[in-house]
Design a protein around this motif. Sequence first.
Motif, mmCIF file in Angstrom:
data_model
loop_
_atom_site.group_PDB
_atom_site.id
_atom_site.type_symbol
_atom_site.label_atom_id
_atom_site.label_comp_id
_atom_site.label_asym_id
_atom_site.label_seq_id
_atom_site.Cartn_x
_atom_site.Cartn_y
_atom_site.Cartn_z
ATOM 1 N N ASN A 126 -7.563 9.078 5.153
ATOM 2 C CA ASN A 126 -6.485 8.349 5.809
ATOM 3 C C ASN A 126 -6.504 6.872 5.412
ATOM 4 O O ASN A 126 -5.467 6.252 5.205
ATOM 5 C CB ASN A 126 -6.625 8.497 7.327
ATOM 6 N N PHE A 127 -7.697 6.317 5.297
ATOM 7 C CA PHE A 127 -7.833 4.918 4.874
ATOM 8 C C PHE A 127 -7.218 4.715 3.485
ATOM 9 O O PHE A 127 -6.489 3.762 3.255
ATOM 10 C CB PHE A 127 -9.315 4.534 4.841
ATOM 11 N N ILE A 128 -7.550 5.619 2.574
ATOM 12 C CA ILE A 128 -7.066 5.489 1.203
ATOM 13 C C ILE A 128 -5.544 5.569 1.163
ATOM 14 O O ILE A 128 -4.878 4.791 0.471
ATOM 15 C CB ILE A 128 -7.700 6.569 0.304
ATOM 16 N N ASN A 129 -4.971 6.523 1.931
ATOM 17 C CA ASN A 129 -3.510 6.626 2.004
ATOM 18 C C ASN A 129 -2.892 5.359 2.576
ATOM 19 O O ASN A 129 -1.915 4.818 2.058
ATOM 20 C CB ASN A 129 -3.097 7.823 2.863
ATOM 21 N N ASN A 130 -3.469 4.881 3.690
ATOM 22 C CA ASN A 130 -2.873 3.763 4.404
ATOM 23 C C ASN A 130 -3.071 2.435 3.700
ATOM 24 O O ASN A 130 -2.304 1.495 3.934
ATOM 25 C CB ASN A 130 -3.431 3.687 5.830
ATOM 26 N N ILE A 131 -4.088 2.343 2.859
ATOM 27 C CA ILE A 131 -4.232 1.127 2.057
ATOM 28 C C ILE A 131 -3.011 0.971 1.152
ATOM 29 O O ILE A 131 -2.506 -0.140 0.936
ATOM 30 C CB ILE A 131 -5.530 1.179 1.221
ATOM 31 N N ALA A 132 -2.498 2.091 0.614
ATOM 32 C CA ALA A 132 -1.283 2.042 -0.199
ATOM 33 C C ALA A 132 -0.095 1.580 0.649
ATOM 34 O O ALA A 132 0.726 0.776 0.194
ATOM 35 C CB ALA A 132 -0.998 3.413 -0.813
ATOM 36 N N TYR A 133 0.018 2.093 1.897
ATOM 37 C CA TYR A 133 1.104 1.655 2.785
ATOM 38 C C TYR A 133 0.941 0.184 3.152
ATOM 39 O O TYR A 133 1.921 -0.565 3.209
ATOM 40 C CB TYR A 133 1.118 2.496 4.065
ATOM 41 N N LEU A 134 -0.310 -0.211 3.397
ATOM 42 C CA LEU A 134 -0.583 -1.604 3.752
ATOM 43 C C LEU A 134 -0.188 -2.526 2.593
ATOM 44 O O LEU A 134 0.352 -3.620 2.803
ATOM 45 C CB LEU A 134 -2.068 -1.766 4.080
ATOM 46 N N GLU A 135 -0.451 -2.060 1.384
ATOM 47 C CA GLU A 135 -0.074 -2.844 0.204
ATOM 48 C C GLU A 135 1.437 -3.027 0.146
ATOM 49 O O GLU A 135 1.932 -4.109 -0.187
ATOM 50 C CB GLU A 135 -0.571 -2.145 -1.063
ATOM 51 N N ARG A 136 2.199 -1.972 0.497
ATOM 52 C CA ARG A 136 3.660 -2.065 0.478
ATOM 53 C C ARG A 136 4.163 -3.007 1.566
ATOM 54 O O ARG A 136 5.146 -3.729 1.371
ATOM 55 C CB ARG A 136 4.288 -0.674 0.659
ATOM 56 N N ILE A 137 3.495 -3.002 2.720
ATOM 57 C CA ILE A 137 3.872 -3.914 3.805
ATOM 58 C C ILE A 137 3.640 -5.358 3.378
ATOM 59 O O ILE A 137 4.507 -6.227 3.556
ATOM 60 C CB ILE A 137 3.081 -3.582 5.081
ATOM 61 N N PHE A 138 2.468 -5.627 2.813
ATOM 62 C CA PHE A 138 2.180 -6.989 2.354
ATOM 63 C C PHE A 138 3.064 -7.366 1.164
ATOM 64 O O PHE A 138 3.397 -8.546 0.980
ATOM 65 C CB PHE A 138 0.701 -7.127 1.982
ATOM 66 N N GLU A 139 3.441 -6.368 0.362
ATOM 67 C CA GLU A 139 4.353 -6.626 -0.740
ATOM 68 C C GLU A 139 5.685 -7.156 -0.207
ATOM 69 O O GLU A 139 6.269 -8.098 -0.765
ATOM 70 C CB GLU A 139 4.585 -5.344 -1.536
ATOM 71 N N THR A 140 6.156 -6.563 0.897
ATOM 72 C CA THR A 140 7.395 -7.031 1.525
ATOM 73 C C THR A 140 7.214 -8.418 2.125
ATOM 74 O O THR A 140 8.070 -9.298 1.975
ATOM 75 C CB THR A 140 7.840 -6.044 2.618
ATOM 76 N N LEU A 141 6.074 -8.623 2.816
ATOM 77 C CA LEU A 141 5.812 -9.937 3.407
ATOM 78 C C LEU A 141 5.626 -11.019 2.345
ATOM 79 O O LEU A 141 5.895 -12.203 2.601
ATOM 80 C CB LEU A 141 4.564 -9.869 4.300
ATOM 81 N N ASP A 142 5.171 -10.610 1.152
ATOM 82 C CA ASP A 142 4.945 -11.568 0.064
ATOM 83 C C ASP A 142 6.191 -11.811 -0.776
ATOM 84 O O ASP A 142 6.170 -12.658 -1.681
ATOM 85 C CB ASP A 142 3.820 -11.081 -0.850
ATOM 86 N N GLU A 143 7.252 -11.032 -0.501
ATOM 87 C CA GLU A 143 8.488 -11.229 -1.257
ATOM 88 C C GLU A 143 8.945 -12.681 -1.080
ATOM 89 O O GLU A 143 9.115 -13.159 0.040
ATOM 90 C CB GLU A 143 9.570 -10.276 -0.743
ATOM 91 N N PRO A 144 9.105 -13.425 -2.155
ATOM 92 C CA PRO A 144 9.382 -14.856 -2.019
ATOM 93 C C PRO A 144 10.729 -15.146 -1.370
ATOM 94 O O PRO A 144 11.738 -14.509 -1.694
ATOM 95 C CB PRO A 144 9.355 -15.359 -3.468
ATOM 96 N N VAL A 145 10.724 -16.074 -0.429
ATOM 97 C CA VAL A 145 11.967 -16.566 0.175
ATOM 98 C C VAL A 145 12.468 -17.675 -0.735
ATOM 99 O O VAL A 145 12.097 -18.846 -0.588
ATOM 100 C CB VAL A 145 11.714 -17.079 1.609
ATOM 101 N N THR A 146 13.295 -17.302 -1.694
ATOM 102 C CA THR A 146 13.712 -18.257 -2.726
ATOM 103 C C THR A 146 14.710 -19.281 -2.197
ATOM 104 O O THR A 146 14.793 -20.397 -2.720
ATOM 105 C CB THR A 146 14.333 -17.508 -3.916
ATOM 106 N N ILE A 147 15.473 -18.896 -1.180
ATOM 107 C CA ILE A 147 16.426 -19.834 -0.578
ATOM 108 C C ILE A 147 15.814 -20.320 0.724
ATOM 109 O O ILE A 147 15.889 -19.649 1.761
ATOM 110 C CB ILE A 147 17.784 -19.165 -0.314
#
Length: 589
Positions: free
Chosen positions: A315-336
């Motif tokens: 479950n950890f291994i699966n959720n690390i991938a989901y966690l990465e996607r969540i942080f990927e969204t949070l890291d999406e640059p606010v260009t404006i």
Amino acid sequence: MARNKYDEDEQLEAPFDFTHLKRSYVYIKKYQGKMVLSLVLSMAAAVFGLVGPLLTQRALDKTIPEKNVKELMLLGFGLLGFNLAATILGNIRGRIMTVVGQNIIFDIREDLFAHLQKLPFTYYDDRPHGKILIRVINYVNSVSDMLSNGIINFVMEILNMVFILVFMLMVSPKLTLVALSGLPIFMLVMFAIKKQQRRAWQDVSNKSSNMNAYLQENIVGARITQVFTREEENAEIYDQLNGKYRKAWMRAVKFSNLVWPATDNISTLIRAALFVIGLLVMPQGAVSLGVLAAMTGYASRFWQPIMNISNIMNNFINNIAYLERIFETLDEPVTITDKEGAEELGEITGQVSFEDVTFGYEKGINVLEHISFDVKAGESVALVGPTGAGKSTIVSLISRFYDIEHGRITVDGVPISDVTLKSLRSQMGIMLQDSFIFSGTILDNIRYSKLDATDEEVRAAAKTVCADEFIRQMEQGYDTEVNERGSKLSGGEKQLISFARTLLSDPKILVLDEATSSIDAKTEALLQQGINRLLKGRTSFIIAHRLSTIRNCDRIMYIDEKGILESGSHDELMEKRGAYYKLYTAQSA
């Protein structure tokens, strides 16, 4: 994320990266006190639960042979008391972790939602909205359980193994070695199953994401589907996606279902081996019935935490991938966003200037090139030209929905990139082509642009745009509930409500992008009177394909070929007999 693709899987195959787990500590540390308390309660519950086989051993080896009824009753009450205490402590622990898990969900979703509202238009233009939703809902649900219960359970299961091993050694060190002999077999089985099981569940998540993206798209476009009778074709596409999800689910369940039988079979073999070795191999009388009963009880319990740890790691291994996607969204640059040191714009008069502006939505493909113009405060400017020429782009750049590549845009002589977005946009009234209506009352929809507006101010704005009459004719007037996107309203009614919402903000700069495109001729004539009154003293930019609605503007700019081909009043441009003349005469004819 797969851009604009409902049938393309996201890549969730990722190594176990503790960096993401470490970063998630920001959501855990607020509740670490409750998590430690939960761990202590779990340890106490585990110890209480392990006392039972010792009491059983005592009863079988001593109490029953001695026919000590009083002690037997005490042992029975003791067994009941320890089990009851373990149950109560486990229940308390469960409630604490439920609260912690929901709080973590709340915190992550709050951060995601706040960030999504700041992301530029280009982010939503490029991605299926359904795949954004599944990150905020499904992935957060899964990850929150890992960050709360998952961590506690992992530590607890390791401690359970230690506790059980200690109790087994207390009862019989030799039989403990027999109980541990099944571990190599179990590890081989898990090694063969787990990798495929993890990939199978990741495939389930991918297919769920694809199905969610297509479903969201079709709910939004339900009317278009029915207009073009696409029900059967869309149902076939959805059946294919649904079928792929079902196939992926069944495959994942097949691997998961191999774990339990394998564990049960190994556990059964170990218990059988304990009886065989204890009764037949070891010297007669070396092992009592109570010892065998206690050891078989501990042996059956010993395998449960082992299997749980295996599932938790998976479950950890699966959720690390989901966690990465969540942080990927949070890291999406606010260009404006506000640049460092941005200042408040202050109250403006409405003078707007474009100085050698170049812009393109995609790098290397310019929509506008080297555009320059000045608009005086209070001047009304109409933008006309063919579709896709860049009319809406110009008004979007004034509002700084996009950043320009070259040149400068100023309001009252101040570059808009140097001021805060709130101070800029709060003084602009913008009505886009999409007259979006939120779920709620009509009153709330109009008040959306100015939350402190009184009911009288809302009605005054509605009267100005000729919306008051049809609103009052509704069953509950301004308190009438409307659905998301205003599905029960006509196109013209939605535009009038959206217009009232724009006017209520009392803007210094007014942008009307096809403001009257869905309004009938009679209503448009009345509305034009209100617009003319409103435009006085305000800088306004009006985009309209009906050229009759912009004849009285101070200036008309014909936009085409990435720039301004013509500029002047209606009469001046008609005298030139250029592009505007041809467009106007063609439309009049």
